[in-house]
Write a protein that holds these residues in place. Structure first.
Motif, PDB file in Angstrom:
ATOM      1  N   CYS A   1      -2.236   0.074   8.186  1.00  0.00           N
ATOM      2  CA  CYS A   1      -1.401  -0.841   7.402  1.00  0.00           C
ATOM      3  C   CYS A   1      -1.737  -2.304   7.727  1.00  0.00           C
TER       4      CYS A   1
ATOM      5  N   THR B   1      -0.119  -5.043   6.965  1.00  0.00           N
ATOM      6  CA  THR B   1       1.065  -5.814   7.370  1.00  0.00           C
ATOM      7  C   THR B   1       1.406  -5.552   8.838  1.00  0.00           C
TER       8      THR B   1
ATOM      9  N   CYS C   1       4.030   2.920   6.548  1.00  0.00           N
ATOM     10  CA  CYS C   1       3.057   2.033   7.177  1.00  0.00           C
ATOM     11  C   CYS C   1       2.722   2.583   8.563  1.00  0.00           C
TER      12      CYS C   1
ATOM     13  N   CYS D   1       4.986  -3.448   1.254  1.00  0.00           N
ATOM     14  CA  CYS D   1       3.596  -3.346   1.665  1.00  0.00           C
ATOM     15  C   CYS D   1       2.894  -2.341   0.757  1.00  0.00           C
TER      16      CYS D   1
ATOM     17  N   CYS E   1       1.295   0.170   1.489  1.00  0.00           N
ATOM     18  CA  CYS E   1       1.489   1.556   1.947  1.00  0.00           C
ATOM     19  C   CYS E   1       2.681   2.223   1.259  1.00  0.00           C
TER      20      CYS E   1
HETATM   21 ZN   LIG Z   1       1.977  -0.964   5.214  1.00  0.00          ZN
END
Ligand SMILES: [Zn+2]
Length: 290
Positions: free
Chosen positions: A136, A138, A202, A264, A266
């Motif tokens: 991920c 982020t 994530c 995000c 994900c």
């Molecule tokens: Zn993510």
């Protein structure tokens, strides 16, 4: 309160929970279609809205890497409302420039596992999830900024090769993985990262280098010692120092995560299948039960 996150750790991280260095309440195992998960612990408020799970169980390595019920663990975390997973693990270094005890926020992976259940979508016609970025983006930024603000020695990328285990690798295997471009070798990130993504969670990994892989440095075989002499006393001391930092890293990430609830990529990894009507809104119905 930020999005709920989970820390998936090994036995050294669990020891910190057991000794009280990390404050957490045992919520217990979660029943899943794949069997019981490892127990979940609710961490104290100083760690934000976070739970902890020891992937190897509660007695050292009672469940070794090839035999971890990865699907049960990830399913259980999803069931707990977790949307972000930080993985904490101690692989070996193939890259000779890496230092023992150094942290690595991995950015790519090579799957050399052989006998693990690696998908929730057996014969479901879904689950063709793109694997770039693997981890991920982020959460990786969150991990990097946390390590940075604590002035800890870390590398912001690295390729991790995941082997089946539990045996360690042969010198020739390590040479092969070096040619592949691997920097680290361990046994735990696969299939965790892939399963987390399949449930739109994530997942990022913070590794601490535990030893040099076979053949990277010259270490005589010593029966009775850790990894039969592959790690020496100085290595062990550096690892101890790295693990000692775990609670403060966790707190830092929790604090930074609390203020960061941005959606995000994900969280929409299954959007294509949803848009096509292959799967509905409830993730429980996405997965195969067996
Ligand atoms: Zn993510």
């Amino acid at each position: 309160m930020g999005l709920k996150f989970a820390v998936l750790g090994g036995s050294q991280a669990y020891d910190l929970l057991k000794s009280g260095d990390i404050n957490g309440e045992r919520l217990g195992e979660i029943k899943t279609p794949y069997g019981d998960s490892q127990p979940v612990f609710q961490l104290g408020a100083e760690y934000g809205n976070a739970v902890f799970m020891s992937r190897h169980g509660e007695k050292g390595y009672s469940t070794t890497a090839p035999f971890v019920n990865y699907r049960a663990n990830i399913y259980a975390l999803k069931e707990q409302g977790v949307s972000r997973i930080i993985s904490w693990s101690g692989p070996g270094a193939i890259n000779p420039e890496y230092r023992i005890g150094q942290f690595v926020v991995t950015d790519d992976i090579i799957d050399e596992t052989r006998r693990r259940e690696t998908t929730f979508y057996k014969n479901r016609g879904v689950g063709f999830v793109r694997q770039s970025p693997v981890f991920c983006p982020t959460l990786r930024e969150l991990a990097k900024s946390s390590l940075n603000s604590l002035s800890l020695d870390f590398l912001d990328k690295g390729t991790y090769v995941c082997t089946e285990g539990p045996r360690l690798e042969t010198p020739a295997e390590i040479k092969k993985f070096a040619i592949y471009g691997a920097d680290l070798v361990g046994m735990t990130l696969v299939p965790e990262v892939f399963l987390a993504k399949e449930l739109e969670m994530c997942y990022a990994s913070i590794c601490y280098v535990t030893n040099y892989a076979e053949g990277i440095v010259d270490r005589p075989f010593k029966p009775g010692e850790l990894f039969e002499g592959l790690a020496d006393d100085e290595d062990r001391e550096n690892v101890r120092k790295a693990v000692f930092n775990f609670p403060q890293i966790l707190k830092k990430i929790a604090n930074e995560a609390a203020g960061n609830n941005e959606p995000c990529v994900c969280q929409s990894l299954m959007a294509r299948h949803k848009n096509r009507g292959d799967i509905g809104a409830d993730w429980h119905d996405w997965v195969s039960h067996g």
